[in-house]
Write a protein that holds these residues in place. Structure first.
Motif, short mmCIF file in Angstrom:
data_model
loop_
_atom_site.label_atom_id
_atom_site.label_comp_id
_atom_site.label_asym_id
_atom_site.label_seq_id
_atom_site.Cartn_x
_atom_site.Cartn_y
_atom_site.Cartn_z
N TRP A 19 0.83 -1.20 0.00
CA TRP A 19 0.00 0.00 0.00
C TRP A 19 0.87 1.26 0.00
O TRP A 19 0.65 2.18 -0.79
CB TRP A 19 -0.91 -0.04 1.22
N CYS A 20 1.85 1.29 0.85
CA CYS A 20 2.74 2.46 0.91
C CYS A 20 3.67 2.50 -0.30
O CYS A 20 4.05 3.58 -0.76
CB CYS A 20 3.54 2.46 2.22
N GLY A 21 4.03 1.34 -0.83
CA GLY A 21 4.81 1.32 -2.06
C GLY A 21 4.03 1.89 -3.22
O GLY A 21 4.59 2.60 -4.07
N TRP A 22 2.74 1.61 -3.26
CA TRP A 22 1.87 2.18 -4.31
C TRP A 22 1.79 3.70 -4.15
O TRP A 22 1.83 4.44 -5.14
CB TRP A 22 0.49 1.55 -4.24
N ALA A 23 1.70 4.17 -2.92
CA ALA A 23 1.68 5.62 -2.69
C ALA A 23 3.01 6.24 -3.13
O ALA A 23 3.03 7.32 -3.73
CB ALA A 23 1.42 5.92 -1.21
N ALA A 24 4.11 5.59 -2.87
CA ALA A 24 5.42 6.11 -3.29
C ALA A 24 5.51 6.13 -4.81
O ALA A 24 6.05 7.08 -5.40
CB ALA A 24 6.54 5.26 -2.70
N ASP A 27 4.09 9.14 -6.13
CA ASP A 27 4.74 10.33 -5.58
C ASP A 27 3.94 10.98 -4.45
O ASP A 27 3.85 12.20 -4.36
CB ASP A 27 5.01 11.37 -6.68
N GLN A 28 3.38 10.16 -3.58
CA GLN A 28 2.59 10.66 -2.47
C GLN A 28 3.27 10.34 -1.14
O GLN A 28 3.84 9.26 -0.97
CB GLN A 28 1.19 10.03 -2.45
N PRO A 29 3.19 11.27 -0.19
CA PRO A 29 3.69 10.97 1.16
C PRO A 29 2.69 10.08 1.90
O PRO A 29 1.59 9.81 1.41
CB PRO A 29 3.79 12.35 1.81
N THR A 30 3.07 9.64 3.08
CA THR A 30 2.12 8.87 3.90
C THR A 30 0.99 9.79 4.32
O THR A 30 1.19 10.95 4.67
CB THR A 30 2.82 8.29 5.14
N SER A 92 7.54 13.37 1.81
CA SER A 92 7.53 13.22 0.36
C SER A 92 7.30 11.74 0.07
O SER A 92 6.98 10.96 0.98
CB SER A 92 8.86 13.68 -0.24
N LYS A 93 7.48 11.34 -1.17
CA LYS A 93 7.30 9.93 -1.49
C LYS A 93 8.28 9.05 -0.73
O LYS A 93 8.02 7.88 -0.50
CB LYS A 93 7.43 9.70 -3.00
N TRP A 94 9.40 9.62 -0.31
CA TRP A 94 10.40 8.83 0.42
C TRP A 94 9.91 8.42 1.80
O TRP A 94 10.38 7.42 2.35
CB TRP A 94 11.73 9.58 0.47
N GLY A 95 8.98 9.16 2.36
CA GLY A 95 8.36 8.72 3.60
C GLY A 95 7.55 7.46 3.38
O GLY A 95 7.58 6.53 4.20
N SER A 96 6.84 7.39 2.26
CA SER A 96 6.09 6.18 1.92
C SER A 96 7.02 5.02 1.64
O SER A 96 6.74 3.87 2.02
CB SER A 96 5.20 6.45 0.70
N VAL A 97 8.15 5.30 1.00
CA VAL A 97 9.14 4.25 0.75
C VAL A 97 9.67 3.70 2.07
O VAL A 97 9.86 2.49 2.23
CB VAL A 97 10.29 4.79 -0.13
N THR A 98 9.88 4.58 3.04
CA THR A 98 10.38 4.16 4.35
C THR A 98 9.41 3.20 5.03
O THR A 98 9.82 2.17 5.57
CB THR A 98 10.62 5.39 5.25
N VAL A 99 8.12 3.52 4.98
CA VAL A 99 7.13 2.64 5.60
C VAL A 99 7.02 1.33 4.83
O VAL A 99 6.88 0.26 5.43
CB VAL A 99 5.76 3.35 5.72
N ALA A 100 7.10 1.40 3.51
CA ALA A 100 7.07 0.17 2.71
C ALA A 100 8.25 -0.73 3.07
O ALA A 100 8.09 -1.94 3.24
CB ALA A 100 7.08 0.51 1.22
N ALA A 101 9.42 -0.14 3.22
CA ALA A 101 10.59 -0.92 3.61
C ALA A 101 10.41 -1.50 5.01
O ALA A 101 10.79 -2.65 5.28
CB ALA A 101 11.84 -0.05 3.55
#
Length: 119
Positions: A19-24, A27-30, A92-101
């Motif tokens: 879900w968070c990877g899709w947001a990233a 280009d969406q933040p959490t 930024s999208k990197w916050g979503s990447v962080t949660v996905a990771a």
């Protein structure tokens, strides 16, 4: 250890990661609803932590040692909240990447907990 709880927690972590990877990817933040998902996964890890401590208190022992088992229990409990706090720092999208990771890491920790207990 409860195999069903470990499985549900791992699957929920992977769903959160997707879900968070899709947001990233978009280009969406959490967003607030991502934090609700993180809260659900965190509650699952809290339940797992309590169950693990109760089993240890009843005298049951993991195959690979109590210390490493407790360390993995605490690490799995802290994984998603830590990723969530870091995503607040990076809006930024990197916050979503962080949660996905963090979700992927938690799923791996769940597999390792299963192995440590003797699955």
């Amino acid at each position: 250890m409860l195999d069903a709880l470990t499985l549900v927690t791992g699957v929920a972590a992977l769903l959160l990661a997707a879900w968070c990877g899709w947001a990233a990817y978009r280009d969406q933040p959490t967003k607030d609803w991502h934090f609700i998902g993180m809260a659900v996964v965190t509650v699952l890890t809290l339940v797992q932590l309590v169950v693990g401590i109760v089993l240890l208190a009843r005298g049951e022992k993991p195959e690979q040692g109590t210390t490493i088992f407790v360390a993995y229990l605490l690490g799995s409990f802290a994984c998603i909240p830590a990723a969530g706090f870091m995503s607040l720092a990076e809006r930024s999208k990197w916050g979503s990447v962080t949660v996905a990771a963090g979700g992927v890491v938690l799923a791996v920790l769940e597999v390792r907990l299963y192995d440590i207990w003797g699955g």
